[in-house]
Design an enzyme around this catalytic site. Structure first.
Site, PDB file in Angstrom:
ATOM      1  N   TYR A 100       0.895  -1.148   0.000  1.00 39.27           N
ATOM      2  CA  TYR A 100       0.000   0.000   0.000  1.00 39.27           C
ATOM      3  C   TYR A 100       0.932   1.196   0.000  1.00 39.27           C
ATOM      4  O   TYR A 100       1.873   1.255   0.801  1.00 39.27           O
ATOM      5  CB  TYR A 100      -0.876   0.073   1.257  1.00 39.27           C
ATOM      6  N   PHE A 105       5.048   0.263   7.113  1.00 44.58           N
ATOM      7  CA  PHE A 105       5.909  -0.917   7.062  1.00 44.58           C
ATOM      8  C   PHE A 105       6.388  -1.180   5.641  1.00 44.58           C
ATOM      9  O   PHE A 105       7.510  -1.623   5.425  1.00 44.58           O
ATOM     10  CB  PHE A 105       5.186  -2.138   7.639  1.00 44.58           C
ATOM     11  N   CYS A 106       5.534  -0.878   4.670  1.00 38.30           N
ATOM     12  CA  CYS A 106       5.968  -0.958   3.272  1.00 38.30           C
ATOM     13  C   CYS A 106       7.048   0.077   3.010  1.00 38.30           C
ATOM     14  O   CYS A 106       8.034  -0.181   2.306  1.00 38.30           O
ATOM     15  CB  CYS A 106       4.786  -0.723   2.323  1.00 38.30           C
TER      16      CYS A 106
END
Length: 325
Positions: A100, A105-106
């Site tokens: 996303y 965290f991405c």
């Protein structure tokens, strides 16, 4: 009065949205506080578990921000002491990140890939249908495929890649592995929890956040329209629950304290890693990058000492290593 009026409008907008749809929107929210304290923790579905447990509410934070520099500036960075470290000998031939755009965290994974100049493709996952990751048993993001091998969980992804490249990654002479580990744990165990209460602190800030989320995420036209208002009001109330859960009395004070705590940890060094960023530097930077130009992020930089470190990190990480598919 304006805030109350905006909140009332948000409530009316949400009243028409089915409860199940609101749950999916909360799950999709990139800025909602995800927690990943261990390799088995879910990076992006932390919110969904809370949405179904309390309200059932929580969400997955998201972070995304790409720093653009001119070609001339990028070239000069190669000569700079803080330049990114390209991976030379260990070749990752095909790296694909399922993400996303606003997920913190991405973005933690992207900060690592960008800094080490590892070319990667991006597949933006629709947070409602998740069609793009139906091939995987792991129904969360980030997912990174490396030459066909699936890696999951942001901390595990980074740890796995770093170990494979370790022989060619230089470390400053002052590097302390225990110190790095401590602060990596602090990012997932503390820093992420103060973000949602700040990002969704008021009705106007919740709308600002979802305006960013819906303009960057993989939403259809109708999903964008629904998500902006229904998602904003849902996350406004989720943030209030998170504030209570983590005993946060003043959202901004908690954010400022976290920023100052990090600056104190540097002990006068340019980075926690010394003259170059280490994994903890990259993790803090990745988590904060998506909020940097939201109201909460601007307030953080204006009211704490973190701005200089953040600027050094922007230069060190440099341009995105993302390539087109």
């Amino acid at each position: 009065m304006r805030s109350a009026t905006t909140l009332a409008a948000l409530r009316r907008a949400t009243a028409a949205a089915p409860l199940a749809q609101n749950h999916r929107l909360c799950q999709a929210s990139p800025f909602s506080s995800c927690y990943s304290s261990s390799s088995s923790s879910a990076d992006s579905n932390w919110l969904l578990r809370r949405v179904y447990n309390h309200f059932r509410s929580d969400a997955s934070i998201s972070s995304a921000g790409t720093v653009f520099f001119s070609v001339a500036a990028a070239s000069s960075l190669i000569q700079d002491a803080h330049a990114k470290e390209p991976v030379q000998s260990y070749k990752f031939k095909d790296v694909v990140l399922y993400q996303y755009e606003a997920c913190p965290f991405c973005n933690k994974v992207k900060a690592f890939l960008d800094y080490y100049d590892i070319p990667y493709k991006v597949v933006e996952v629709n947070p409602i249908s998740k069609n793009e990751i139906k091939w995987s048993d792991y129904k969360k993001v980030p997912i990174l495929t490396v030459d066909g091998e699936q890696l999951v969980n942001s901390s595990d992804i980074i740890d796995t890649l770093f170990k494979r490249m370790q022989s060619e990654v230089s470390k400053d002479s002052t590097f302390d592995a225990d110190e790095e580990k401590k602060w990596l744990g602090w990012v997932d165990g503390h820093l992420v929890h103060v973000l949602s209460p700040n990002i969704y602190r008021s009705a106007s800030e919740a709308l600002e956040s979802f305006d960013y989320i819906t303009s960057h995420g993989n939403f259809s036209f109708m999903e964008r329209a629904t998500a902006k208002y229904a998602g904003a009001v849902a996350m406004y109330f989720v943030a209030k629950r998170l504030k209570k859960k983590y005993n946060i009395t003043d959202e901004r004070a908690a954010l400022y304290e976290a920023a100052e705590t990090w600056v104190d940890a540097l002990k006068g060094r340019d980075f926690l890693g010394g003259s170059k960023p280490n994994l903890a530097d990259l993790a803090v930077f990745g988590v904060l990058r998506p909020i940097r130009y939201l109201r909460s992020g601007k307030d953080m930089v204006e009211n704490t000492r973190i701005g200089d470190w953040y600027s050094r990190m922007e230069k060190a990480v440099g341009e995105s290593a993302r390539v087109t598919a």
